[in-house]
Design an enzyme around this catalytic site. Sequence first.
Site, short mmCIF file in Angstrom:
data_model
loop_
_atom_site.label_atom_id
_atom_site.label_comp_id
_atom_site.label_asym_id
_atom_site.label_seq_id
_atom_site.Cartn_x
_atom_site.Cartn_y
_atom_site.Cartn_z
N CYS A 168 0.81 -1.22 0.00
CA CYS A 168 0.00 0.00 0.00
C CYS A 168 0.85 1.28 0.00
O CYS A 168 0.54 2.24 -0.71
CB CYS A 168 -0.95 -0.01 1.19
SG CYS A 168 -0.26 -0.73 2.68
N HIS A 220 -3.03 6.21 4.59
CA HIS A 220 -1.58 6.26 4.85
C HIS A 220 -1.04 7.63 4.39
O HIS A 220 -1.42 8.13 3.33
CB HIS A 220 -0.85 5.18 4.04
CG HIS A 220 -1.01 3.78 4.55
ND1 HIS A 220 -1.80 3.43 5.63
CD2 HIS A 220 -0.47 2.62 4.10
CE1 HIS A 220 -1.73 2.12 5.82
NE2 HIS A 220 -0.93 1.60 4.90
N1 LIG Z 1 -5.02 -3.43 4.31
C1 LIG Z 1 -4.18 -2.87 3.44
O1 LIG Z 1 -3.93 -1.65 3.44
C2 LIG Z 1 -3.53 -3.72 2.41
C3 LIG Z 1 -2.86 -3.09 1.38
C4 LIG Z 1 -2.22 -3.85 0.44
C5 LIG Z 1 -2.29 -5.22 0.53
N2 LIG Z 1 -2.96 -5.81 1.54
C6 LIG Z 1 -2.99 -7.26 1.58
O2 LIG Z 1 -4.32 -7.72 1.32
C7 LIG Z 1 -4.54 -8.93 2.03
C8 LIG Z 1 -5.79 -8.82 2.89
O3 LIG Z 1 -5.65 -7.74 3.80
P1 LIG Z 1 -6.88 -7.20 4.65
O4 LIG Z 1 -6.40 -5.94 5.23
O5 LIG Z 1 -8.14 -7.19 3.85
O6 LIG Z 1 -7.02 -8.33 5.79
P2 LIG Z 1 -8.28 -8.74 6.69
O7 LIG Z 1 -9.21 -7.57 6.85
O8 LIG Z 1 -7.74 -9.35 7.91
O9 LIG Z 1 -9.06 -9.85 5.83
C9 LIG Z 1 -8.48 -11.09 5.54
C10 LIG Z 1 -9.36 -11.86 4.54
O10 LIG Z 1 -8.69 -13.06 4.21
C11 LIG Z 1 -9.55 -14.17 4.47
N3 LIG Z 1 -8.77 -15.34 4.91
C12 LIG Z 1 -7.96 -15.42 5.98
N4 LIG Z 1 -7.46 -16.68 6.08
C13 LIG Z 1 -7.97 -17.39 5.05
C14 LIG Z 1 -7.85 -18.73 4.60
N5 LIG Z 1 -7.10 -19.62 5.24
N6 LIG Z 1 -8.52 -19.10 3.47
C15 LIG Z 1 -9.29 -18.21 2.81
N7 LIG Z 1 -9.47 -16.93 3.19
C16 LIG Z 1 -8.81 -16.51 4.29
C17 LIG Z 1 -10.46 -13.68 5.56
O11 LIG Z 1 -11.63 -14.50 5.54
P3 LIG Z 1 -12.45 -14.91 6.88
O12 LIG Z 1 -13.47 -13.81 7.07
O13 LIG Z 1 -13.08 -16.20 6.49
O14 LIG Z 1 -11.47 -15.02 7.98
C18 LIG Z 1 -10.72 -12.27 5.11
O15 LIG Z 1 -11.68 -12.24 4.09
C19 LIG Z 1 -3.25 -9.21 2.79
O16 LIG Z 1 -2.43 -10.01 1.97
C20 LIG Z 1 -2.62 -7.85 2.90
O17 LIG Z 1 -1.22 -7.92 3.05
C21 LIG Z 1 -3.60 -5.09 2.48
#
Ligand SMILES: NC(=O)c1ccc[n+]([C@@H]2O[C@H](COP(=O)([O-])OP(=O)(O)OC[C@H]3O[C@@H](n4cnc5c(N)ncnc54)[C@H](OP(=O)(O)O)[C@@H]3O)[C@@H](O)[C@H]2O)c1
Length: 341
Positions: free
Chosen positions: A132, A244
């Site tokens: 990000c 950010h």
């Molecule tokens: N947040 C940011 O600013 C940002 C920016 C760039 C990239 N990212 C990347 O994007 C990804 C998600 O981030 P987020 O912030 O959205 O996280 P989050 O809010 O914690 O959400 C995680 C998601 O992944 C799913 N998940 C977790 N374990 C899983 C599994 N074993 N099998 C299938 N689905 C699973 C969760 O589903 P359940 O509801 O079933 O647990 C939920 O839908 C990460 O790789 C992160 O590094 C995030």
Amino acid sequence: MGYRIAVVGATGNVGREMLNILAERSFPIDEVAALASSRSQGTEIEFGETGQMLKVQNVEHFDFTGWDMALFAAGSGPTKLHAPRAAAAGCVVIDNSSLYRMDPDVPLIVPEVNPDAIDGYKARNIIANPNCSTAQLVVALKPLHDRARIKRVVVATYQSVSGAGKEGMDELFEQSRGIFVGDQVDPKKFTKQIAFNVIPHIDVFLDDGSTKEEWKMVVETKKILDPKIKVVATCVRVPVFVGHSEAVNIEFFEEIGADEAQDILREAPGVMLIDKREDGGYVTPVECVGDYATFVSRVREDSTVENGLSLWCVSDNLRKGAALNAVQIAELLGRRHLKKG
Ligand SMILES: NC(=O)c1ccc[n+]([C@@H]2O[C@H](COP(=O)([O-])OP(=O)(O)OC[C@H]3O[C@@H](n4cnc5c(N)ncnc54)[C@H](OP(=O)(O)O)[C@@H]3O)[C@@H](O)[C@H]2O)c1
């Protein structure tokens, strides 16, 4: 005729924004699948504000055959398990985790900056989305680099807790509330108290004393923008829910003044220049939430180096830093390689 799109991690911060943005931008969709873990299987989420409810399916049991694209936002572990089988089934993966970003056979794309690199997606049928903090940085740097060639960038980030997922947001909320009623602070997701504090540590430490988040900003900026640019970063978590911010110092090979830089940034794709040298004449994270732009403010000359500029840059990390960029990649892929209709 539209696309069949799967969103993996659809119940998370980024996945929900992906659904919102696909709907907002009227992405041509015939069918959309919301996938997550067994924990949320069977729950329902709305497809943006369309009123259409999607039943969440367990990605473990999902067959990607016949699906055009899968937008992954589920973290590196689940991505490692499911992205290769999606790609092998002919479904192009656009991944938000850090897993494939530095793979030489996987293009790392910010559409305003290096759209042509997308042509390399066929090697693995996977396209990576940057970190990000990198995404907003390169959007701001690209037009300035095109004009005056960047030699070195020094960046300090002020990263919101939503960058650490749902658990990060919950921890800031619970700690803030707890501190007001005199509860003891008990950090879980973050290494120290995040409410009313700042933490100069994101992701794991590396041997040279930097953190992996700082390393990602360096190597990803080089891969997306130009391998010759020197970058040094200090990444800091701050008690902001979404958005950010970055304080950026740039040294150029060629001379460029603040007025000219402002003129260039005003016209640059993906950039919104808000830069009045008066009280409130700049953008803060709360103002960027829900927006697409990378906001740039406080452009000024740095007289301590030759050809130096400093600026302030703010963006919604769940949008340009993740979901919006992924949807823009999907749009680019559709225009260039997977035309429909
Ligand atoms: N947040 C940011 O600013 C940002 C920016 C760039 C990239 N990212 C990347 O994007 C990804 C998600 O981030 P987020 O912030 O959205 O996280 P989050 O809010 O914690 O959400 C995680 C998601 O992944 C799913 N998940 C977790 N374990 C899983 C599994 N074993 N099998 C299938 N689905 C699973 C969760 O589903 P359940 O509801 O079933 O647990 C939920 O839908 C990460 O790789 C992160 O590094 C995030």
